[in-house]
Scaffold this motif. Structure first.
Motif, PDB file in Angstrom:
ATOM      1  N   ASP A   1     -71.376  12.481   5.900  1.00  0.00           N
ATOM      2  CA  ASP A   1     -71.827  11.098   6.098  1.00  0.00           C
ATOM      3  C   ASP A   1     -71.755  10.690   7.564  1.00  0.00           C
ATOM      4  O   ASP A   1     -72.690  10.074   8.090  1.00  0.00           O
ATOM      5  N   ASN A   2     -70.659  11.027   8.233  1.00  0.00           N
ATOM      6  CA  ASN A   2     -70.515  10.656   9.644  1.00  0.00           C
ATOM      7  C   ASN A   2     -71.469  11.440  10.536  1.00  0.00           C
ATOM      8  O   ASN A   2     -72.023  10.900  11.497  1.00  0.00           O
TER       9      ASN A   2
ATOM     10  N   LEU B   1     -77.487   4.403  30.531  1.00  0.00           N
ATOM     11  CA  LEU B   1     -76.834   3.198  30.004  1.00  0.00           C
ATOM     12  C   LEU B   1     -77.072   3.044  28.502  1.00  0.00           C
ATOM     13  O   LEU B   1     -76.142   2.736  27.745  1.00  0.00           O
ATOM     14  N   VAL B   2     -78.300   3.270  28.058  1.00  0.00           N
ATOM     15  CA  VAL B   2     -78.616   3.129  26.632  1.00  0.00           C
ATOM     16  C   VAL B   2     -77.871   4.181  25.810  1.00  0.00           C
ATOM     17  O   VAL B   2     -77.474   3.914  24.674  1.00  0.00           O
ATOM     18  N   LYS B   3     -77.656   5.350  26.381  1.00  0.00           N
ATOM     19  CA  LYS B   3     -76.955   6.406  25.665  1.00  0.00           C
ATOM     20  C   LYS B   3     -75.435   6.267  25.749  1.00  0.00           C
ATOM     21  O   LYS B   3     -74.717   7.007  25.073  1.00  0.00           O
ATOM     22  N   THR B   4     -74.943   5.339  26.568  1.00  0.00           N
ATOM     23  CA  THR B   4     -73.505   5.207  26.769  1.00  0.00           C
ATOM     24  C   THR B   4     -72.935   3.886  26.258  1.00  0.00           C
ATOM     25  O   THR B   4     -71.930   3.872  25.551  1.00  0.00           O
TER      26      THR B   4
ATOM     27  N   GLU C   1     -78.713   9.951  12.869  1.00  0.00           N
ATOM     28  CA  GLU C   1     -79.672   8.850  12.748  1.00  0.00           C
ATOM     29  C   GLU C   1     -79.630   7.957  13.983  1.00  0.00           C
ATOM     30  O   GLU C   1     -80.669   7.537  14.492  1.00  0.00           O
ATOM     31  N   GLN C   2     -78.432   7.672  14.459  1.00  0.00           N
ATOM     32  CA  GLN C   2     -78.290   6.847  15.656  1.00  0.00           C
ATOM     33  C   GLN C   2     -78.943   7.526  16.859  1.00  0.00           C
ATOM     34  O   GLN C   2     -79.616   6.877  17.661  1.00  0.00           O
ATOM     35  N   ASP C   3     -78.756   8.826  16.972  1.00  0.00           N
ATOM     36  CA  ASP C   3     -79.356   9.583  18.070  1.00  0.00           C
ATOM     37  C   ASP C   3     -80.879   9.526  17.997  1.00  0.00           C
ATOM     38  O   ASP C   3     -81.556   9.329  19.011  1.00  0.00           O
ATOM     39  N   GLU C   4     -81.427   9.670  16.795  1.00  0.00           N
ATOM     40  CA  GLU C   4     -82.879   9.614  16.610  1.00  0.00           C
ATOM     41  C   GLU C   4     -83.425   8.224  16.951  1.00  0.00           C
ATOM     42  O   GLU C   4     -84.447   8.099  17.636  1.00  0.00           O
TER      43      GLU C   4
ATOM     44  N   ILE D   1     -70.467  12.388  20.834  1.00  0.00           N
ATOM     45  CA  ILE D   1     -70.894  11.037  20.485  1.00  0.00           C
ATOM     46  C   ILE D   1     -71.888  10.520  21.521  1.00  0.00           C
ATOM     47  O   ILE D   1     -72.918   9.954  21.190  1.00  0.00           O
ATOM     48  N   ILE D   2     -71.582  10.721  22.785  1.00  0.00           N
ATOM     49  CA  ILE D   2     -72.491  10.347  23.868  1.00  0.00           C
ATOM     50  C   ILE D   2     -73.272  11.589  24.269  1.00  0.00           C
ATOM     51  O   ILE D   2     -72.690  12.648  24.481  1.00  0.00           O
ATOM     52  N   SER D   3     -74.573  11.457  24.356  1.00  0.00           N
ATOM     53  CA  SER D   3     -75.442  12.578  24.687  1.00  0.00           C
ATOM     54  C   SER D   3     -74.950  13.310  25.934  1.00  0.00           C
ATOM     55  O   SER D   3     -74.538  12.690  26.916  1.00  0.00           O
TER      56      SER D   3
END
Length: 147
Positions: A92-93, A65-68, A99-102, A30-32
């Motif tokens: 779907d998930n 911070l933005v990725k967490t 999409e959120q990662d992009e 979930i977190i890069s």
């Protein structure tokens, strides 16, 4: 001899395709995985650095911070997957996570470009204070799970 060369060539291609194939259904963090700080600093150490080095630290902390931060209700460290949290690893998930990662990547590209253009004009003391603030925030995230 020619048969052996062909056999080994075909065998090599098959092995390399199996090794390089990725499972599209494998749970993704979930977190890069690159949302990590290698080292935390103190004020004295930061004051000994050049502004270019400070800018890179500043940008690195913004990225982490933005990725967490958007995910702290789910996880605070890289490596936690949807499956680990009991979230169905369905199409779907996986799609919405991708999409959120992009979107996050696009946001960071614009933000980093802005930071590289504008932050060199900042006061060095303010830059150091911002780095320390970001680092304290990140340290607090590691203690978040203990609450």
């Amino acid at each position: 001899m020619k048969g052996k060369v062909i056999f080994f060539s075909v065998f090599f291609l098959m092995v390399s395709s199996v090794v390089s194939a990725q499972d599209k259904n494998a749970p993704k963090s979930i977190i890069s995985m690159n949302a990590l700080i290698r080292k935390y600093h103190d004020r004295k150490e930061l004051q000994g650095m050049k502004k270019g080095e400070l800018l890179e630290l500043y940008i690195e902390r913004i990225k982490v911070l933005v990725k967490t931060l958007p995910y702290i209700a789910l996880a605070t460290k890289p490596g936690v997957t949807m499956t680990d949290l009991g979230i169905p690893n369905d199409a779907d998930n996986r799609k919405i996570l991708a999409e959120q990662d992009e979107i996050t990547t696009n946001f960071l590209d614009v933000t980093v470009a802005f930071q590289r253009r504008m932050v060199p004009y900042s006061d060095t003391g303010n830059l150091i204070a911002a780095i320390l603030f970001y680092e304290n925030t990140l340290k607090s995230l590691h203690e978040f799970n203990d609450m």
